[in-house]
Design an enzyme around this catalytic site. Structure first.
Site, PDB file in Angstrom:
ATOM      1  N   HIS A 232     -10.699  -2.517  11.563  1.00  0.00           N
ATOM      2  CA  HIS A 232      -9.505  -3.378  11.072  1.00  0.00           C
ATOM      3  C   HIS A 232      -9.282  -4.555  11.953  1.00  0.00           C
ATOM      4  O   HIS A 232      -8.455  -4.473  12.828  1.00  0.00           O
ATOM      5  CB  HIS A 232      -8.135  -2.544  11.022  1.00  0.00           C
ATOM      6  CG  HIS A 232      -7.076  -2.996  10.068  1.00  0.00           C
ATOM      7  ND1 HIS A 232      -5.842  -2.738  10.271  1.00  0.00           N
ATOM      8  CD2 HIS A 232      -7.347  -4.027   9.083  1.00  0.00           C
ATOM      9  CE1 HIS A 232      -5.047  -3.236   9.338  1.00  0.00           C
ATOM     10  NE2 HIS A 232      -5.931  -4.127   8.785  1.00  0.00           N
TER      11      HIS A 232
ATOM     12  N   TYR B 217      -1.414  -3.611  -6.808  1.00  0.00           N
ATOM     13  CA  TYR B 217      -1.519  -4.226  -5.502  1.00  0.00           C
ATOM     14  C   TYR B 217      -2.708  -4.017  -4.747  1.00  0.00           C
ATOM     15  O   TYR B 217      -3.469  -3.158  -4.659  1.00  0.00           O
ATOM     16  CB  TYR B 217      -0.183  -3.335  -4.509  1.00  0.00           C
ATOM     17  CG  TYR B 217      -0.427  -3.971  -3.073  1.00  0.00           C
ATOM     18  CD1 TYR B 217       0.306  -5.208  -2.738  1.00  0.00           C
ATOM     19  CD2 TYR B 217      -0.846  -3.476  -2.096  1.00  0.00           C
ATOM     20  CE1 TYR B 217       0.435  -5.669  -1.792  1.00  0.00           C
ATOM     21  CE2 TYR B 217      -0.890  -3.573  -0.928  1.00  0.00           C
ATOM     22  CZ  TYR B 217      -0.298  -4.966  -0.631  1.00  0.00           C
ATOM     23  OH  TYR B 217      -0.361  -5.598   0.445  1.00  0.00           O
TER      24      TYR B 217
ATOM     25  N   ARG C 164       1.947 -12.230  -0.954  1.00  0.00           N
ATOM     26  CA  ARG C 164       0.736 -12.574  -0.417  1.00  0.00           C
ATOM     27  C   ARG C 164       0.036 -13.894  -0.962  1.00  0.00           C
ATOM     28  O   ARG C 164       0.406 -14.276  -2.042  1.00  0.00           O
ATOM     29  CB  ARG C 164      -0.305 -11.415  -0.770  1.00  0.00           C
ATOM     30  CG  ARG C 164       0.115 -10.016  -0.212  1.00  0.00           C
ATOM     31  CD  ARG C 164      -0.281 -10.022   1.319  1.00  0.00           C
ATOM     32  NE  ARG C 164       0.141  -8.735   1.888  1.00  0.00           N
ATOM     33  CZ  ARG C 164      -0.726  -8.151   2.951  1.00  0.00           C
ATOM     34  NH1 ARG C 164      -1.878  -8.631   3.466  1.00  0.00           N
ATOM     35  NH2 ARG C 164      -0.196  -6.928   3.464  1.00  0.00           N
TER      36      ARG C 164
ATOM     37  N   CYS D 185       0.493  -7.934  11.551  1.00  0.00           N
ATOM     38  CA  CYS D 185       0.874  -8.132  12.967  1.00  0.00           C
ATOM     39  C   CYS D 185       0.149  -9.456  13.494  1.00  0.00           C
ATOM     40  O   CYS D 185      -0.157  -9.606  14.716  1.00  0.00           O
ATOM     41  CB  CYS D 185       0.443  -6.990  13.907  1.00  0.00           C
ATOM     42  SG  CYS D 185       1.625  -5.444  13.738  1.00  0.00           S
TER      43      CYS D 185
ATOM     44  N   SER E 146      -1.352  -3.994  10.228  1.00  0.00           N
ATOM     45  CA  SER E 146      -1.218  -4.789   9.232  1.00  0.00           C
ATOM     46  C   SER E 146       0.166  -5.640   9.368  1.00  0.00           C
ATOM     47  O   SER E 146       0.894  -5.280   9.889  1.00  0.00           O
ATOM     48  CB  SER E 146      -1.119  -4.076   7.885  1.00  0.00           C
ATOM     49  OG  SER E 146      -2.137  -2.993   7.570  1.00  0.00           O
TER      50      SER E 146
ATOM     51  N   ARG F 280       0.874  -1.151   0.086  1.00  0.00           N
ATOM     52  CA  ARG F 280       0.002  -0.101  -0.163  1.00  0.00           C
ATOM     53  C   ARG F 280       1.033   1.283   0.105  1.00  0.00           C
ATOM     54  O   ARG F 280       2.010   1.084   0.358  1.00  0.00           O
ATOM     55  CB  ARG F 280      -0.920   0.132   1.033  1.00  0.00           C
ATOM     56  CG  ARG F 280      -2.042  -0.905   1.187  1.00  0.00           C
ATOM     57  CD  ARG F 280      -2.891  -0.770   2.395  1.00  0.00           C
ATOM     58  NE  ARG F 280      -2.395  -1.425   3.375  1.00  0.00           N
ATOM     59  CZ  ARG F 280      -1.920  -0.644   4.535  1.00  0.00           C
ATOM     60  NH1 ARG F 280      -1.884   0.866   4.397  1.00  0.00           N
ATOM     61  NH2 ARG F 280      -1.129  -1.185   5.484  1.00  0.00           N
TER      62      ARG F 280
ATOM     63  N   ASP G 251      -9.562  -9.855   8.775  1.00  0.00           N
ATOM     64  CA  ASP G 251      -9.168  -8.518   8.798  1.00  0.00           C
ATOM     65  C   ASP G 251     -10.027  -7.128   9.026  1.00  0.00           C
ATOM     66  O   ASP G 251      -9.582  -5.930   9.248  1.00  0.00           O
ATOM     67  CB  ASP G 251      -8.467  -8.230   7.014  1.00  0.00           C
ATOM     68  CG  ASP G 251      -7.747  -7.274   6.980  1.00  0.00           C
ATOM     69  OD1 ASP G 251      -6.883  -6.985   7.656  1.00  0.00           O
ATOM     70  OD2 ASP G 251      -7.867  -6.511   5.884  1.00  0.00           O
TER      71      ASP G 251
ATOM     72  N   LYS H   5      -9.601  -2.348   1.267  1.00  0.00           N
ATOM     73  CA  LYS H   5      -9.410  -0.928   2.361  1.00  0.00           C
ATOM     74  C   LYS H   5     -10.317   0.141   2.030  1.00  0.00           C
ATOM     75  O   LYS H   5     -10.688   0.844   2.874  1.00  0.00           O
ATOM     76  CB  LYS H   5      -7.883  -0.883   2.360  1.00  0.00           C
ATOM     77  CG  LYS H   5      -7.108  -1.793   2.796  1.00  0.00           C
ATOM     78  CD  LYS H   5      -7.292  -2.536   4.009  1.00  0.00           C
ATOM     79  CE  LYS H   5      -6.156  -3.643   4.483  1.00  0.00           C
ATOM     80  NZ  LYS H   5      -6.720  -3.952   5.955  1.00  0.00           N
TER      81      LYS H   5
HETATM   82  C1  OXD Z   1      -3.243  -4.740   5.086  1.00  0.00           C
HETATM   83  C2  OXD Z   1      -3.891  -5.746   4.548  1.00  0.00           C
HETATM   84  O1  OXD Z   1      -2.148  -4.122   4.574  1.00  0.00           O
HETATM   85  O2  OXD Z   1      -4.864  -6.365   5.295  1.00  0.00           O
HETATM   86  O3  OXD Z   1      -3.646  -4.275   6.305  1.00  0.00           O
HETATM   87  O4  OXD Z   1      -3.588  -6.086   3.339  1.00  0.00           O
HETATM   88 MN    MN Z   2      -5.266  -5.303   6.830  1.00  0.00          MN
END
Ligand code: OXD
Ligand code: MN
Length: 589
Positions: A227, A198, A365, A251, A249, A70, A276, A207
């Site tokens: 989130h 992306y 990913r 974590c 993100s 991002r 998420d 998002k």
């Molecule tokens: C983030 C994702 O960047 O979930 O938080 O991809």
């Molecule tokens: Mn996320």
């Protein structure tokens, strides 16, 4: 497919007139459409087929090396008033942003197909779900949206019934980072994204819609877009609890949502509702309920193995799109800490050489349907959502934040959420490992001024007297040598148990200035190989460090000026006052 929704048809015509595509394809969301797009991309080289025997129906996409995360500095919220976007967002006047984007989109789809993707965020028949339409020139986006959302004919039917939808226009452009912008126009329920393929920049349901636009809709309509993962924990007696947890993100949200109980916890069951995003509503009785607006996972690959997340490891063994992983001589996907196989080609498609850095990109990913998860809960399709017992905030912090603590009440919990800080990760471009404030893990995702967002959170305290308990956890504490003090992963269940027992009124706690903490004897560490004193250290409140922390949170809140709700200032003072004598150094405007 066509539509009887005039606004939608008119918008499609307008976009086609600006972008000049060669053809227009309405996406129906079918398996046949998915497979035919995959074939097209295999032919164009956008996808590479992985070993069909060991990884059936799995593909690798290599993105442009400048387009792997991002881009927060190129992401804007375009409200008429700058103050409504707040210091937490980049802002541009809507007219300037529209002009900039019209210039970029002009003729950008020449020679390309324009795909129209109607999608629904949340179960098709849930009153809490919201629909959108993404227009894109990227078939990679279409197949990812197919896995990540409920897209196609049923979503279009709902749009025609509801009459309203979020518009998302996306083009990969020439992938030039100098010509890349992700713009949000909350007043118009409009997203415009140019120049990136992306996930977080291009799969606009995620998002852009389900967090940035939805958070503003939630504020207007009285709900929250967060989130957060959603997970069900069932104890051996069959008692079930649903927890919603917000972490920045990369974590460990996916790992916590798919947690595998440790050997010592026979009879415990954990099921995943979401990894998420959670949309939270109060029901008529004042119970907070959650739905997951998504239908798939877009997860970080490196680190996934049979020990860290066996469910995810197995889930991505088939029907998965990998982005930016390495491959082995056997044409299997490979990533750091996979613990099986050796990489021969890195994520850029070059022969692997450790001198060039990791084989898989740290933000590589997997995209996979949530239904592939062995612990998928069918309640994720329940239109009413699930009742939430506890809200958990957390961050990645080497020091300071204890393993777990509980907020005294709702207002204190909102303060705890507002004070979340975490070390940055590879999910966003920029420096990794720097501690920054990330309130409610929403720093990159709140579509309006954080001060107004905190007021909105606080307003729930006035609407219900049976709100969930609020907790803060930190799985990432280390000692001076850098050793992790807590095993994490499946053993996090030991902490979730204390949280659930607190919600049920079954567990003791020690009151400290920062909140309620367990006594070391309240956390079951049986069978764990921990050194003497580790648990005590994990549950210690370092007063000197917390005095600094409170001051820093106070300074951070002050950045938001007069709009910061008084209740948060009161919480800041209350905690500062109960820390030792030099508390007077801590000031709030
Ligand atoms: C983030 C994702 O960047 O979930 O938080 O991809
Ligand atoms: Mn996320």
């Amino acid at each position: 497919m066509t539509t009887n929704n005039e606004a939608l048809q008119q918008w499609i015509d307008e976009v086609a007139a600006i972008t000049s595509p060669e053809s227009i394809h309405w996406c129906d969301g079918s398996e046949a459409e998915y497979q035919s797009l995959i074939l097209d991309m295999l032919e164009s080289g956008d996808l590479i087929k992985l070993n069909e025997k060991s990884y059936p129906n799995c593909y690798l996409h290599r993105s442009d090396p400048s387009d792997v995360a991002r881009v927060e500095h190129l992401t804007f919220v375009c409200t008429p008033e700058e103050g409504d976007a707040g210091p937490n967002n980049n802002w541009m006047p809507p007219a300037d942003a529209r002009k900039k984007m019209d210039d970029l989109f002009g003729g950008c789809m020449q020679g390309r197909t324009m795909y129209v993707i109607p999608y629904c965020m949340g179960p098709i028949d849930s009153p809490f779900s919201r629909c959108g339409v993404e227009i894109t020139d990227s078939p990679y986006v279409v197949v990812n949206m197919n896995l990540m959302t409920r897209m196609g004919a049923p979503a279009l039917k709902r749009i025609e019934q509801d009459g309203t939808f979020v518009r998302g226009l996306h083009s990969i452009g020439s992938l030039d980072p100098e010509r890349r912008f992700i713009m949000h126009f909350p007043e118009e329920l409009l997203i415009q994204s140019f120049g990136s393929g992306y996930g977080g920049n291009a799969l606009l349901g995620k998002k852009c819609h389900a967090l940035r636009i939805a958070s503003t809709q939630g504020r207007q309509e009285g709900w929250l877009a967060e989130h957060m993962l959603i997970v069900e924990v069932e104890n051996p007696q069959g008692e079930k609890h649903y927890l919603a947890a917000a972490f920045p993100s990369a974590c460990g949200k996916t790992n916590l949502a798919m947690l595998i109980p440790p050997e010592s916890h026979k009879g415990w069951k954990v099921r995943t509702l979401g990894d998420d995003i959670a949309w939270l509503h109060l029901d008529e009785s004042g119970q907070l309920r959650a739905i997951n607006p998504e239908a798939g996972y877009f997860g970080v690959v490196p680190g996934t193995n049979v020990n860290t997340n066996r469910n995810a490891f197995e889930m991505i063994q088939s029907d998965t799109i990998f982005t930016n992983v390495a491959v082995t001589d056997e044409n299997e996907p490979w990533w750091e800490d996979k613990n099986i196989g050796t990489p021969s080609v890195d994520w850029k498609g070059q022969p692997y050489n450790p001198d060039n850095g990791p084989a898989a990109h740290p933000n590589s990913r997997f995209t996979v349907s949530a239904k592939k998860n062995p612990t998928y809960s069918s309640l994720a399709d329940d239109p009413a959502g699930v009742p939430i017992s506890a809200i958990i905030f957390g961050g990645r912090r080497r020091k300071l934040a204890p393993l777990v603590f509980q907020a005294r009440d709702w207002n204190h919990g909102v303060f705890v959420g507002a004070g979340v800080a975490s070390e940055t990760t590879a999910a966003a471009s920029g420096q990794v490992g720097v501690v920054r404030r990330d309130p409610m893990a929403m720093k990159p995702f709140c579509g309006y001024n954080f001060a107004d967002y905190w007021s909105h959170w606080l307003s729930f305290g006035e609407k219900s007297n049976q709100l969930p308990g609020i907790f803060h956890v930190n799985w990432f504490r280390r000692d001076e040598s850098g050793r992790f003090l807590w095993p994490g992963f499946g053993d996090n269940l030991r902490v979730l148990r204390w949280i659930i027992d607190r919600c049920e009124g079954r567990a003791e706690a020690i009151e400290t200035p920062i909140g309620f903490l367990p006594d070391p004897s309240d956390i079951d560490v049986s069978g764990l190989d921990m050194r003497d004193g580790d648990l005590e250290e994990l549950l210690r409140v370092d007063r000197e460090a917390w005095i600094e922390e409170l001051k820093s949170i106070g300074d951070y809140l002050n950045d938001f000026g007069d709009r910061v709700p008084q209740q948060l200032k009161t919480e800041q003072r209350k905690i500062s006052d109960s820390l030792p004598d030099n508390y007077r150094l801590i000031t709030m405007a």
